[in-house]
Motif scaffolding. Sequence first.
Motif, PDB file in Angstrom:
ATOM      1  N   ILE A 183       0.855  -1.201   0.000  1.00  0.00           N
ATOM      2  CA  ILE A 183       0.000   0.000   0.000  1.00  0.00           C
ATOM      3  C   ILE A 183       0.889   1.249   0.000  1.00  0.00           C
ATOM      4  N   GLY A 184       0.247   2.422  -0.104  1.00  0.00           N
ATOM      5  CA  GLY A 184       0.975   3.679   0.024  1.00  0.00           C
ATOM      6  C   GLY A 184       1.502   4.176  -1.308  1.00  0.00           C
ATOM      7  N   ALA A 185       2.344   5.187  -1.222  1.00  0.00           N
ATOM      8  CA  ALA A 185       2.865   5.843  -2.419  1.00  0.00           C
ATOM      9  C   ALA A 185       4.187   6.503  -2.056  1.00  0.00           C
ATOM     10  N   HIS A 186       4.906   6.969  -3.077  1.00  0.00           N
ATOM     11  CA  HIS A 186       6.169   7.667  -2.811  1.00  0.00           C
ATOM     12  C   HIS A 186       5.876   8.944  -2.014  1.00  0.00           C
ATOM     13  N   ASP A 234      -1.196  -7.935   6.527  1.00  0.00           N
ATOM     14  CA  ASP A 234       0.090  -7.302   6.816  1.00  0.00           C
ATOM     15  C   ASP A 234       0.322  -6.263   5.719  1.00  0.00           C
ATOM     16  N   TYR A 235       0.079  -4.989   6.047  1.00  0.00           N
ATOM     17  CA  TYR A 235       0.154  -3.924   5.045  1.00  0.00           C
ATOM     18  C   TYR A 235       1.562  -3.342   5.017  1.00  0.00           C
ATOM     19  N   ILE A 236       2.185  -3.449   3.846  1.00  0.00           N
ATOM     20  CA  ILE A 236       3.591  -3.050   3.721  1.00  0.00           C
ATOM     21  C   ILE A 236       3.705  -1.828   2.797  1.00  0.00           C
ATOM     22  N   HIS A 237       4.426  -0.827   3.269  1.00  0.00           N
ATOM     23  CA  HIS A 237       4.616   0.396   2.463  1.00  0.00           C
ATOM     24  C   HIS A 237       5.345   0.039   1.171  1.00  0.00           C
ATOM     25  N   SER A 273      -6.195  -5.205  11.372  1.00  0.00           N
ATOM     26  CA  SER A 273      -7.561  -5.529  10.938  1.00  0.00           C
ATOM     27  C   SER A 273      -8.063  -4.445   9.988  1.00  0.00           C
ATOM     28  N   VAL A 274      -9.142  -4.766   9.276  1.00  0.00           N
ATOM     29  CA  VAL A 274      -9.726  -3.765   8.358  1.00  0.00           C
ATOM     30  C   VAL A 274     -10.124  -2.516   9.156  1.00  0.00           C
ATOM     31  N   LEU A 275     -10.702  -2.720  10.335  1.00  0.00           N
ATOM     32  CA  LEU A 275     -11.125  -1.548  11.127  1.00  0.00           C
ATOM     33  C   LEU A 275      -9.918  -0.735  11.600  1.00  0.00           C
ATOM     34  N   GLU A 276      -8.807  -1.411  11.875  1.00  0.00           N
ATOM     35  CA  GLU A 276      -7.597  -0.668  12.268  1.00  0.00           C
ATOM     36  C   GLU A 276      -7.042   0.150  11.099  1.00  0.00           C
ATOM     37  N   VAL A 277      -7.172  -0.387   9.904  1.00  0.00           N
ATOM     38  CA  VAL A 277      -6.709   0.369   8.725  1.00  0.00           C
ATOM     39  C   VAL A 277      -7.581   1.621   8.559  1.00  0.00           C
ATOM     40  N   ILE A 278      -8.890   1.447   8.735  1.00  0.00           N
ATOM     41  CA  ILE A 278      -9.801   2.600   8.626  1.00  0.00           C
ATOM     42  C   ILE A 278      -9.431   3.650   9.684  1.00  0.00           C
ATOM     43  N   LYS A 279      -9.210   3.174  10.920  1.00  0.00           N
ATOM     44  CA  LYS A 279      -8.853   4.090  12.024  1.00  0.00           C
ATOM     45  C   LYS A 279      -7.566   4.835  11.700  1.00  0.00           C
ATOM     46  N   ASP A 324       0.513   3.961   9.729  1.00  0.00           N
ATOM     47  CA  ASP A 324       0.155   5.380   9.614  1.00  0.00           C
ATOM     48  C   ASP A 324       0.963   6.073   8.512  1.00  0.00           C
ATOM     49  N   ASP A 325       2.273   5.795   8.469  1.00  0.00           N
ATOM     50  CA  ASP A 325       3.120   6.395   7.410  1.00  0.00           C
ATOM     51  C   ASP A 325       2.560   6.040   6.036  1.00  0.00           C
ATOM     52  N   ALA A 326       2.238   4.762   5.871  1.00  0.00           N
ATOM     53  CA  ALA A 326       1.773   4.293   4.566  1.00  0.00           C
ATOM     54  C   ALA A 326       0.425   4.922   4.216  1.00  0.00           C
ATOM     55  N   MET A 327      -0.469   5.004   5.212  1.00  0.00           N
ATOM     56  CA  MET A 327      -1.788   5.591   4.939  1.00  0.00           C
ATOM     57  C   MET A 327      -1.666   7.087   4.627  1.00  0.00           C
ATOM     58  N   ARG A 328      -0.737   7.747   5.307  1.00  0.00           N
ATOM     59  CA  ARG A 328      -0.513   9.180   5.050  1.00  0.00           C
ATOM     60  C   ARG A 328      -0.077   9.379   3.596  1.00  0.00           C
TER      61      ARG A 328
END
Length: 340
Positions: A183-186, A234-237, A273-279, A324-328
Amino acid sequence: MKKILVTGGLGFIGSHTVVELQNEGFEVLLIDDLSNSSESVLDGITSITGKKPTFTKLDLKERSSVENFFKQHEDISGVIHFAASKAVGESVEKPLLYYENNLNTLIYILKEVIGLKDSNIIFSSSCTVYGQAEKMPITEQAPTQPAESPYGNTKQIGEEIIKDTCRASVHLKAIALRYFNPIGAHSSAKIGELPIGVPQNLVPFITQTAAGLRDCLSVFGDDYPTKDGTCIRDYIHVVDLAKAHVIALKRLLNKDNTSNFETFNIGTGVGSSVLEVIKSFENVSGKSLNYKIAPRREGDVISAFADTEKANTKLGWKAQSSLDDAMRSAWKWEQKIRNL
Ligand code: UD1
């Protein structure tokens, strides 16, 4: 300067890997058929690194084009092979398309790679090979399970094809990286994920919902036996993942590999979890996300997160970014492409 071929180099993971390769001083030859990507990604890469990779539009299903390409570039030191179709649902509808796109092309590439002086290849594999693993976190020793989809099967068969070829051609060296959920972006927001149509994956669906392109996110199931009832991944940047490719490539170039076919899990080791990703999204964006609980999605595993010990110790790679970094970065990218 070592010359590295990146197939599918304009795609999501490919483009981030090209950036990291160029940052490390490699010369990049980039092939893409533009079937699921845009040539404009080249501008993003060039703007970040100050160097334009050499781009060739090429369909890897055309055997003679692949042969000609390699004839012109006999000094390639390594290939990072991303080019593949990746929509799980589509693969169920069109299995032959997936076997042709993902396996014929791999065979054509391997035939050329074994003819090179430096026969090094990094293969994009997936944690999907483990299916629903019995034990968490998942180690590389966990048994593979029958694939849920033709897409997943192409990753398993792809690994088998490479392993058999490594056995027969001992000068060939290969590493399969089994990605968890990229997930995420540069951080520059100059390159990122560009899903075509309605995104099937969680994070682009979240950012598109927040950007107003979608009304509401459906959370697929809240009655799983997990901490909050939603599935664990497991969401990896993607930048951490891109760096793993460069490190794996260097391992082969430096002959640090311990066998000529190796596999590594590339994840953070943290299950969310999906809810943690949303949070996490809500925290970093300051926006409240419109979502509802929906029925389970067919084919979803309950939980999958990586044991990263082997990647950490043998490969010398470790994820640096948090969820959080990745979602940002994913949100910054979505805002950029939607002019928000
Ligand atoms: C999916 C593919 C996997 C592929 C990977 C590539 C399936 C079943 N699996 O993995 O083979 O390698 O993408 O990135 O398609 N979710 C929602 N609502 C949504 C979308 C997803 O709740 O609108 C949930 C899913 O149920 C899952 C989690 O979010 O629990 C992650 O889903 P997704 O991003 O699609 O990744 P995977 O299913 O892990």
